[in-house]
Design a protein around this motif. Structure first.
Motif, PDB file in Angstrom:
ATOM      1  N   ARG A  37      44.768  48.565  40.147  1.00 43.84           N
ATOM      2  CA  ARG A  37      43.354  48.942  40.182  1.00 43.84           C
ATOM      3  C   ARG A  37      43.125  50.372  40.638  1.00 43.84           C
ATOM      4  NH1 ARG A  37      39.505  45.422  43.596  1.00 43.84           N
ATOM      5  NH2 ARG A  37      38.049  46.926  42.701  1.00 43.84           N
ATOM      6  N   GLU A  40      48.298  44.041  42.485  1.00 35.89           N
ATOM      7  CA  GLU A  40      46.951  44.092  41.898  1.00 35.89           C
ATOM      8  C   GLU A  40      46.204  45.341  42.357  1.00 35.89           C
ATOM      9  OE1 GLU A  40      45.889  39.356  41.409  1.00 35.89           O
ATOM     10  OE2 GLU A  40      45.845  40.270  43.419  1.00 35.89           O
ATOM     11  N   ALA A  64      37.937  38.603  45.981  1.00 33.87           N
ATOM     12  CA  ALA A  64      37.876  39.894  45.300  1.00 33.87           C
ATOM     13  C   ALA A  64      36.494  40.075  44.658  1.00 33.87           C
ATOM     14  CB  ALA A  64      38.984  39.953  44.256  1.00 33.87           C
ATOM     15  N   PRO A  65      36.131  41.305  44.263  1.00 28.91           N
ATOM     16  CA  PRO A  65      36.931  42.536  44.320  1.00 28.91           C
ATOM     17  C   PRO A  65      36.728  43.304  45.621  1.00 28.91           C
ATOM     18  CG  PRO A  65      34.943  42.956  43.085  1.00 28.91           C
ATOM     19  CD  PRO A  65      34.899  41.494  43.467  1.00 28.91           C
ATOM     20  N   GLU A 114      43.362  40.802  47.055  1.00 25.42           N
ATOM     21  CA  GLU A 114      44.305  41.214  46.018  1.00 25.42           C
ATOM     22  C   GLU A 114      45.692  41.472  46.613  1.00 25.42           C
ATOM     23  OE1 GLU A 114      40.313  43.205  44.833  1.00 25.42           O
ATOM     24  OE2 GLU A 114      41.423  42.746  46.663  1.00 25.42           O
TER      25      GLU A 114
END
Length: 301
Positions: A253, A249, A196-197, A245
């Motif tokens: 986000r 998650e 990630a991200p 993710e």
């Protein structure tokens, strides 16, 4: 079955030919660039020329049970937008009309998630485009964001009419398979190593959906073998996103304001492939999550 596969030299074409041959079908390929080691007879021709598909069917002789139509521009980036739209529609119209005119009973069309959502975002205003709701399935209202997706959606509408027995006295039936980003095994392995991200631009509008190439080929074979009326559209994808993710998650986000996001937490998936499961008896067998777990197990002392 005797099955003609257009685009037989492409990545999905090669996987589909192998899957069909493995199931005992006779496969006849059509491609502008034949493979030197093709496992099936291949007619060499460019489907942008309207009579190519007719010449191919004549070359192979009578008795075609199905056409698998994969030959299109690969994505919205492969040529100028007007070229992608014009040439995809030219190829799709030629193949569909040939199937109708020669009384071939089955057409399997490689459509795309981009017929109703998604695509690489190049909005210069910086506006983020979200899915209309979750889960992603066939009932989402079409919202193609580029000429590639539009070419797929317009072809689906054409098949709605050509497969309507009240309009055309023909045995033609069709399944349009809305594929997400298709990934061969080596790509699955590469993505399993990412951390990630995740950047929203690269698939966020379609919830980072993907499908293993072999699972896509399996769905194509099943679509040839199953009997369904008229024209049906099916959405196919792996249950997990192509990101480090988890769905939860990503939901936190990016998607908190998207209707139905609570179902993501309940299902642990952004997608719903229950229609494909019901009609084809299909389940995706290969996922990035499984590959990531296998890699972790191999590196654990």
């Amino acid at each position: 079955m005797r099955i003609v596969v257009t685009g037989s030299s492409g990545m999905l074409g090669r996987a589909t030919v192998q899957n069909l041959l493995g199931a005992g079908h006779t496969v006849l390929g059509v491609d502008a660039t034949p493979l030197a080691d093709s496992p099936c007879r291949t007619f060499v021709g460019d489907l942008r020329e309207p009579y190519t598909i007719h010449r191919a069917l004549d070359h192979f002789g009578d008795g075609t049970d199905a056409i698998v139509h994969l030959a299109n521009h690969r994505n919205a980036e492969s040529a100028p937008g007007e070229t992608v739209l014009r040439e995809n529609l030219a190829m799709n119209t030629s193949v569909a009309m040939a199937a109708l005119q020669t009384a071939i009973p089955r057409l399997v069309f490689s459509s795309s998630i981009q017929a109703f959502v998604g695509g690489i975002q190049r909005n210069l205003t910086g506006e983020i485009i979200y899915p209309d709701r979750f889960p992603i399935d066939e009932s989402l209202p079409p919202k193609p964001m580029n000429p590639y997706g539009l070419s797929k959606l317009l072809t689906e509408h054409m098949l709605d009419h050509l497969c309507n027995p009240e309009q055309f006295q023909s045995p033609l039936t069709a399944l349009s398979l809305r594929f997400p980003y298709l990934m061969p095994q080596h790509h699955i392995e590469m993505v399993a190593e990412r951390t990630a991200p995740t950047d929203y631009r690269w698939g966020g509008a379609e919830a980072f959906a993907y499908l293993h190439m072999e699972d896509a080929a399996e769905a194509v074979r099943l679509a040839c073998e199953v009997s369904t009326p008229n024209h049906q559209v099916l959405w196919l994808a792996a249950p997990d996103p192509r990101t480090p993710e988890s769905p939860a998650e990503l939901a936190a986000r990016f998607y908190e304001s998207v209707p139905g996001v609570e179902t993501v937490l309940q299902r642990n998936s952004f997608v719903d492939c229950s229609k494909a499961r019901s009609i084809l008896g299909w389940e995706p067998a290969r996922t990035i999550t499984v590959e990531r777990a296998a890699r972790a197990a191999r590196t654990t002392p």
